[in-house]
Design a protein around this motif. Structure first.
Motif, PDB file in Angstrom:
ATOM      1  N   MET A 147       0.831  -1.177   0.000  1.00  0.00           N
ATOM      2  CA  MET A 147       0.000   0.000   0.000  1.00  0.00           C
ATOM      3  C   MET A 147       0.878   1.244   0.000  1.00  0.00           C
ATOM      4  O   MET A 147       1.825   1.355   0.758  1.00  0.00           O
ATOM      5  N   GLU A 148       0.542   2.172  -0.837  1.00  0.00           N
ATOM      6  CA  GLU A 148       1.270   3.432  -0.898  1.00  0.00           C
ATOM      7  C   GLU A 148       0.660   4.405   0.106  1.00  0.00           C
ATOM      8  O   GLU A 148      -0.554   4.587   0.151  1.00  0.00           O
ATOM      9  N   ILE A 149       1.513   5.026   0.909  1.00  0.00           N
ATOM     10  CA  ILE A 149       1.053   5.986   1.911  1.00  0.00           C
ATOM     11  C   ILE A 149       1.231   7.384   1.342  1.00  0.00           C
ATOM     12  O   ILE A 149       2.349   7.841   1.109  1.00  0.00           O
ATOM     13  N   LYS A 150       0.121   8.055   1.123  1.00  0.00           N
ATOM     14  CA  LYS A 150       0.138   9.405   0.563  1.00  0.00           C
ATOM     15  C   LYS A 150      -0.525  10.424   1.478  1.00  0.00           C
ATOM     16  O   LYS A 150      -0.230  11.609   1.407  1.00  0.00           O
ATOM     17  N   LYS A 151      -1.461   9.983   2.318  1.00  0.00           N
ATOM     18  CA  LYS A 151      -2.229  10.899   3.165  1.00  0.00           C
ATOM     19  C   LYS A 151      -2.065  10.459   4.620  1.00  0.00           C
ATOM     20  O   LYS A 151      -2.486   9.356   4.991  1.00  0.00           O
ATOM     21  N   VAL A 152      -1.463  11.350   5.441  1.00  0.00           N
ATOM     22  CA  VAL A 152      -1.129  11.014   6.826  1.00  0.00           C
ATOM     23  C   VAL A 152      -1.718  12.058   7.756  1.00  0.00           C
ATOM     24  O   VAL A 152      -1.674  13.257   7.480  1.00  0.00           O
ATOM     25  N   ALA A 153      -2.251  11.599   8.879  1.00  0.00           N
ATOM     26  CA  ALA A 153      -2.767  12.500   9.912  1.00  0.00           C
ATOM     27  C   ALA A 153      -2.079  12.184  11.233  1.00  0.00           C
ATOM     28  O   ALA A 153      -1.723  11.035  11.505  1.00  0.00           O
ATOM     29  N   LEU A 154      -1.910  13.224  12.031  1.00  0.00           N
ATOM     30  CA  LEU A 154      -1.331  13.085  13.358  1.00  0.00           C
ATOM     31  C   LEU A 154      -2.297  13.696  14.362  1.00  0.00           C
ATOM     32  O   LEU A 154      -2.800  14.801  14.152  1.00  0.00           O
ATOM     33  N   ILE A 155      -2.571  12.956  15.431  1.00  0.00           N
ATOM     34  CA  ILE A 155      -3.402  13.469  16.514  1.00  0.00           C
ATOM     35  C   ILE A 155      -2.523  13.535  17.756  1.00  0.00           C
ATOM     36  O   ILE A 155      -2.086  12.504  18.267  1.00  0.00           O
TER      37      ILE A 155
END
Length: 134
Positions: A1-9
């Motif tokens: 899986m390609e990781i393109k969209k990342v969020a941090l909480i």
């Protein structure tokens, strides 16, 4: 899986360490999830990390929508409060990495979003946040 969209909480000491690294990746859509006063402060003032100002994208989970990867770096006592945001950011392919204290944080997250999303992880860094220098 390609990781393109990342969020941090969780933009505290550990979160800031990740912001410092992930904000530098040009081919990555990276968002800090924060609402209320914290979100306003991050949008208006940004962060100072290692003496360098950072103004990451700051959004609520609902406006961000599902992402490929979520980093959870809140203090353990805040975990239950951020579960709705984690759920809003998660779809069938989302991976979640919990980098927080609490031996059952992964189990709590898994109970909220279902099996197959949690990536076991360990982080060992020397990090701290100085008040008044955010």
């Amino acid at each position: 899986m390609e990781i393109k969209k990342v969020a941090l909480i969780g933009a505290g000491a550990i979160g800031s360490y990740l912001i410092w690294g992930l904000s530098r990746l040009a081919d990555l859509s990276f968002t800090v999830i924060a609402d209320g006063q914290r979100g306003e402060r991050l949008r208006e003032k940004g962060l100072v990390i290692n003496g360098e100002p950072f103004r990451p994208m700051v959004q609520g989970a609902e406006e961000t929508g599902p992402v490929d990867l979520i980093f959870v770096t809140v203090k353990y006592g805040a975990l239950s409060a951020i579960l709705p945001a984690v759920t809003a950011l998660t779809d069938s392919r989302t991976m979640i990495i919990s980098l927080m204290n609490g031996v059952d944080s992964e189990a709590v997250l898994e109970a909220a979003v279902g099996k197959g999303h949690i990536v076991p992880a360990l982080l060992r860094i020397a990090s701290h946040r100085e008040r008044g220098k955010e």
